[in-house]
Design a protein around this motif. Structure first.
Motif: not given
Length: 202
Positions: A144-172
């Motif tokens: 998700v991180l890598s995709t967000v940064l790529s989208a920003v670089d390409l000029g897209f507005r990015v809307v992240i849905v906080e409660d629709a993301l998951c990770s194997s690392s709570d800290v990360g």
């Protein structure tokens, strides 16, 4: 720099880009993401409202480590059991609760972390006249991180849905949500799935 926050305008000309909600990351998968089950209902609710404007990505590992260059080769030598020579094909499928929406939702396969590592994706978004990418999926602090940064670089507005993301690392996960919130105002907005339903009605 100001905090990223919920959008102050309606979401238009958008697609929902759902990252790597695959069996390999689900319960019992090789790269199990323990709280994927927790966010799946939120993702499914977004998809059900915007099926034709949803694009699912799938992370597709190489057949063998030698099929990838540089550090990817080293990575898959360590994770040889994650190559297609060792994985059952079903491991790379979308989880069943989301796969049933294809079609009209679409699938874009990618060889690396960013969804835009498949160049066809950017072309597809341009073809659809997309200005905003709504993001969900796995994992917050890797693909998700890598995709967000790529989208920003390409000029897209990015809307992240906080409660629709998951990770194997709570800290990360927590660190990345904090980074999005304090470093990307004007390019990245943060919403809940419930808030998204109010902002995005097309």
């Amino acid at each position: 720099m100001s905090d990223a926050k919920s959008p102050d305008s309606q979401i238009r000309r958008a697609v929902h880009l759902c990252i790597d909600m695959q069996n390999i990351f689900a319960s019992g998968g090789l790269w199990e993401t323990p709280w994927m089950e927790k966010v799946l209902p939120a993702i499914a609710s977004i998809v059900s409202r915007h099926q034709a404007r949803t694009i699912f990505t799938r992370f597709i590992p190489p057949q063998d480590p030698e099929d990838r260059p540089g550090q990817w080769q080293v990575y898959f030598q360590r994770w040889r059991q994650a190559t297609r020579s060792h994985l059952p094909p079903s491991a790379l499928d979308l989880v069943p609760a989301l796969a049933r929406h294809v079609p009209p939702a679409r699938i874009v396969d990618k060889p690396a972390y960013s969804a835009f590592s498949n160049p066809a994706l950017a072309g597809l978004l341009v073809e659809k006249g997309v200005g905003t990418v709504v993001m969900s999926g796995a994992e917050t602090d890797v693909c998700v991180l890598s995709t967000v940064l790529s989208a920003v670089d390409l000029g897209f507005r990015v809307v992240i849905v906080e409660d629709a993301l998951c990770s194997s690392s709570d800290v990360g996960h927590d660190a990345l949500v904090t980074m999005y919130r304090i470093r990307f105002h004007g390019q990245v907005d943060l919403v809940t799935a419930e808030e998204l339903a109010g902002f995005w009605r097309e």
